[in-house]
Design an enzyme around this catalytic site. Structure first.
Site, short mmCIF file in Angstrom:
data_model
loop_
_atom_site.label_atom_id
_atom_site.label_comp_id
_atom_site.label_asym_id
_atom_site.label_seq_id
_atom_site.Cartn_x
_atom_site.Cartn_y
_atom_site.Cartn_z
N CYS A 59 0.81 -1.23 0.00
CA CYS A 59 0.00 0.00 0.00
C CYS A 59 0.83 1.27 0.00
O CYS A 59 0.27 2.36 -0.05
CB CYS A 59 -0.95 0.00 1.20
SG CYS A 59 -0.13 0.11 2.81
N CYS B 15 -3.45 -3.89 5.25
CA CYS B 15 -3.49 -2.57 4.60
C CYS B 15 -4.87 -1.92 4.72
O CYS B 15 -4.98 -0.73 5.04
CB CYS B 15 -3.11 -2.70 3.13
SG CYS B 15 -1.45 -3.37 2.85
N CYS C 140 9.41 3.60 28.88
CA CYS C 140 8.93 2.52 29.73
C CYS C 140 7.65 2.93 30.45
O CYS C 140 7.52 4.07 30.91
CB CYS C 140 10.02 2.16 30.74
SG CYS C 140 9.55 0.88 31.90
#
Length: 492
Positions: free
Chosen positions: A257, A267, A307
């Protein structure tokens, strides 16, 4: 992850044609770590089945001249077989996406119908209806016979009208799509018919670019690089939704795509998701802020790293909690599956439309918040990557080992970005996935991947506290979780 307090409460070729030269440049994502797919394989690979990479994909980067040579080779071969001009052969190839075996099969069974379907020959009935006239059907002027031009359909128009027709269309960016001017006639004009009608070399150059663009875009094995001002073409043997990277501008994209790489989401789904995010951007604005309230002391806090394990170390009784769900991190390891899985309301179908609308919004915001959080984590971890590079450089300059000795730290940061990028794109996949056993398996693997990524992120940000073996072991675990998910759920 510590937190910050917020007192406010909140190989160039000069002769190459550039098929993308008139497209707008896209802003680069500041969170990208360049080439994070490269240089980490030796740290995570093992022998046997564990070494299988579901993203492995063979592709070749072609220059304009190389791709033009490939196209012309196919065209010349087909023209000789069909006994048509080179320009007509190109139109046939475009119509059938350069699937030469299919074209030859159709030619073998019905050669006339092949040309009709390729829109280079009219049907016999339409051809029989055309009558000879010395009048141009557009300007209605009497024209000498030698100044009347027509395609195979025999719809005659004066040269002046043809020139104006072709000029306007080419200025509008049309290449292969230049067609007959007659109403309801879909015949395409071969390029050797159009070129003599264009009044300037500048316009002819544009037409060449648009033709090349259309030839490449119609070829099932080729894709134009979407990078700004990049003339490269990517060639594959089997077209799939896989990651490819241009060797000229380093643009990374999905071959199928030409959008950003989006595994495991397919896609069509990623297009729906990005459209929905754009349409609902105002609704989701309130969760886009970087700040939240600490669940223990209600102080407004801000993430300063990728994190999601938050540590409020300055409190009398330090708090460890998850940035996403604000749950206690001590029990989070066993409950991570619950943190990343949306809990559907089984009775919602029996409730009012307003209740169903609220539930739909709640579900979307759940997935959007996690999608957006991982995108922001990627940007923050890109800063960590830069700090690691600076730290390695400093150690090398102080004769504390060579660059190779410390490269595993850089590879760990690259792998973290690679894994988190995949994790980010699991959320659109999960949002549109139907409930059932397969979704439960996906959510389980998604949660396992997320847990190992957070462990890796924690260790990368505190690399000096962990020895190399511990860090590389965590890299291996995270990458294997990622590959397992892609192997089971990435469309092949």
């Amino acid at each position: 992850m510590s937190v910050d307090m917020n007192s406010q409460g909140s190989d160039s070729n000069e002769e190459d044609y550039d098929p993308n030269c008139e497209e707008e440049e896209e802003d680069e994502d500041p969170g990208d770590i360049e080439d994070y797919y490269d240089g980490v394989a030796n740290d995570v690979e093992q022998q046997g089945a564990d070494a299988f990479d579901p993203e492995e994909y063979q592709f070749t980067c072609l220059t304009y001249k190389e791709s033009e040579s490939t196209l012309n080779e196919h065209m010349a071969s087909l023209a000789a077989t069909l006994k048509v001009s080179h320009a007509v052969a190109k139109l046939v190839l475009v119509s059938f996406h350069w699937q030469i075996s299919e074209i030859l099969e159709r030619h073998k069974s019905n050669p006339a119908q092949l040309l009709v379907e390729a829109r280079v020959q009219p049907t016999s009935s339409k051809h029989a209806m055309v009558h000879s006239s010395h009048h141009c059907a557009v300007c209605m002027q009497f024209v000498r016979k030698e100044n009347l031009l027509s395609l195979a359909c025999q719809h005659q128009f004066c040269r002046s009208c043809w020139e104006q027709h072709c000029t306007v269309l080419v200025k509008d960016g049309v290449g292969v799509g230049v067609s007959c001017m007659a109403q309801d006639c879909l015949l395409r004009t071969p390029e050797d018919f159009v070129f003599p009608l264009l009044p300037s070399e500048e316009l002819k150059d544009k037409y060449r670019r648009y033709l090349f663009r259309d030839y490449v875009e119609s070829h099932y094995q080729l894709q134009l690089c979407p990078g700004a001002d990049c003339p490269m073409v990517i060639q594959v043997q089997e077209p799939k939704a896989r990651r490819v990277q241009c060797n000229r501008c380093n643009e990374v994209f999905c071959f199928k795509c030409r959008q950003m790489y989006h595994a495991p989401t397919d896609c069509a789904t990623i297009r729906k998701w990005l459209t929905k995010c754009a349409d609902d951007s105002e609704t989701a604005n309130y969760i886009s802020a970087h700040t939240k309230d600490c669940p223990k002391c209600n102080i407004c806090i801000e993430k300063n790293g990728g994190c999601n394990h938050m540590v409020m170390s300055f409190l009398l009784f330090p708090a460890d909690f998850c940035w996403m769900c604000l749950g206690d991190w001590k029990t989070h390891g066993s409950e991570y599956y619950e943190c990343s899985r949306y809990k559907e309301n089984p009775d919602i179908v029996n409730q009012s439309q307003q209740a169903q609308a609220r539930e739909a919004l709640k579900k979307y915001l759940f997935y959007f918040e996690r999608w957006e959080n991982h995108n922001k984590s990627l940007q923050l971890e890109a800063q960590t990557y830069q700090r690691i590079q600076e730290k390695i450089q400093e150690r090398v300059m102080n004769n504390l080992g060579t660059w190779i000795d410390w490269q595993y730290l850089q590879n760990a940061a690259k792998l973290l970005a690679k894994c988190r990028y995949t994790l980010q794109y699991t959320y659109p996949y999960a949002y549109y996935m139907e409930s059932g056993p397969r979704k439960k398996l996906f959510e389980y693997q998604q949660a396992q991947l997320e847990a190992e990524i957070e462990n890796l992120s924690w260790k990368v940000e505190r690399a000096d506290s962990y020895d190399r073996g511990d860090l590389e072991n965590q890299m291996h675990i995270a990458e294997q979780r990622r590959r397992t998910l892609l192997k089971d759920f990435h469309d092949t």
